[in-house]
Design an enzyme around this catalytic site. Structure first.
Site: not given
Ligand code: IFM
Length: 388
Positions: A18, A112, A155-156
């Site tokens: 990002q 991520h 991540n997530e």
């Molecule tokens: O930008 C994302 C991030 O990469 C992961 N969690 C949610 C954020 C907002 O959508």
């Protein structure tokens, strides 16, 4: 105004794809090319943080923060299966040392959302070698993480299982599903990968190791408690439970949604929505923290992400103030929370879009100049005083 415990982490978070720019060798770069005709935007140079990370960290340190969460980019470190780039590992090692020199505790995410091309070609998380591939990468990552205190493996995973599940449907000629639940096969592969990687990372580095879950703060509509419990398990609790025994679990909260007999109620368009189209719900953080604590009463929590996509920075302050009020209340009720890392440090590439701006700091995408917003110093002051 509550004081937070000594050593409480106050920081902001980013993720490699990002902010770094030019991650030519990962699945997202590929998707951005393939889906350009469908309105998916291009990450390009992103915020050029690959070169400007020291400036980013200096901003945080000068403003009063004491932590920075960032991620490693697997496709840079392992461009071909089993072929590791010592130069890229050194790059991330320099990031860790820069953070430490500036007085920032690094919180390092190993994975991520992005993976190298070759991993995708093998079938990504559905490949029979997925866990072994990931563990081999984690082993190499550990060579630079020896003095890092906090490590996130993945991540997530619950969001990853939703997005990869959607891509799987498209590959089968079906439409991309809206409001889908995680693809369970992919989700279980991610859980396996975490369960293999976390003890290894703990053993090799002595760090506190966990993973981060996208907390949905789901609430039942009247009479739909059973459906709520079912959806909550599939979308969130299964991933929280995989963190039982970890040193911490990351809570990532933005909004809240009701569940009715048909599942998650789609959120309607509304003037008050954030730039993501999500409901404006600063109280979601409290719901998320308390729910995570209910599932994992003995596991410390770090808020590894919380924030709002808005062009109105006063709204960002109001949202964050609301969220911190809920955080302080949950802590006063006994929930063990070790830190708050705002999403995000920078206005960055929001997975195919540039308009949802989550940053405490704006970035000029031509010159890469960083322009801190009032929210940045406002939150930095809270960090400096460790009180709010
Ligand atoms: O930008 C994302 C991030 O990469 C992961 N969690 C949610 C954020 C907002 O959508």
């Amino acid at each position: 105004m509550p004081n937070f415990p000594d050593g409480f982490l106050w920081g902001a978070a980013t993720a490699a794809h990002q902010v770094e720019g030019n991650n030519l060798n990962n699945d997202w770069w590929q998707l951005e090319q393939l889906a350009a005709d469908y309105g998916v935007e291009f990450s390009g140079d992103a915020c050029d943080s690959y070169h400007r990370y020291e400036e980013d960290m200096q901003l945080l340190a000068d403003a009063g923060y004491n932590a920075y969460r960032f991620s490693l980019e697997w496709s840079r470190i392992e461009p071909l299966p089993g072929k590791f780039s010592r130069a890229e590992l050194d790059h991330y090692r320099r990031m860790i040392e820069t953070a430490q020199r500036l007085g920032l505790t690094p919180v390092v995410t190993i994975h991520h959302f992005t993976h190298p091309h070759w991993f995708g070609e093998r079938g990504a998380w559905l490949s029979p070698t997925a866990t072994d591939d990931f563990v081999r990468f984690v082993e190499q990552a550990c060579t630079i993480l020896h003095d890092v205190e906090w490590i996130v493996t993945i991540n997530e995973p619950n969001v990853l299982a939703i997005t990869h599940g959607g891509q799987r449907q498209v590959a089968q000629g079906k439409p991309y599903p809206m409001h889908a639940l995680p693809d369970q096969e992919i989700g279980h592969a991610l859980i396996d990968a975490h369960l293999a990687a976390a003890p290894l990372a703990r053993e090799r580095t002595g760090a506190k190791v966990g993973w981060t879950v996208a907390n949905q703060a789901l609430t039942p509509t009247s009479g739909n408690e059973a459906k709520h419990a079912e959806v909550q398990y599939l979308i969130e609790d299964e991933y929280l439970e995989a963190s039982r025994g970890d040193d911490f679990v990351g809570v990532q909260s933005y909004t809240s949604q009701p569940v009715d007999a048909d599942g998650i109620v789609p959120h309607p368009e509304h003037d008050d929505n954030t730039l993501m189209g999500w409901a404006y719900r600063p109280d979601a953080l409290g719901i998320a923290i308390r729910h995570t604590h209910e599932v994992l009463p003995d596991t410390p929590i770090i808020v590894t992400e919380n924030g709002i996509a808005t062009a109105d920075d006063e709204r960002r302050i109001a949202y964050t103030q609301g969220a911190l009020t809920e955080l302080a209340a949950a802590m006063a009720d006994g929930v063990d929370v070790r830190g708050y890392l705002h999403w995000s440090l920078l206005d960055n590439f929001e997975w195919g879009r540039w308009t949802p701006t989550f940053g405490l700091v704006a970035v000029d995408r031509e010159t890469f100049e960083r322009r801190p917003k009032p929210s940045f110093s406002w939150l930095g002051e809270i960090a400096r005083r460790n009180a709010f």
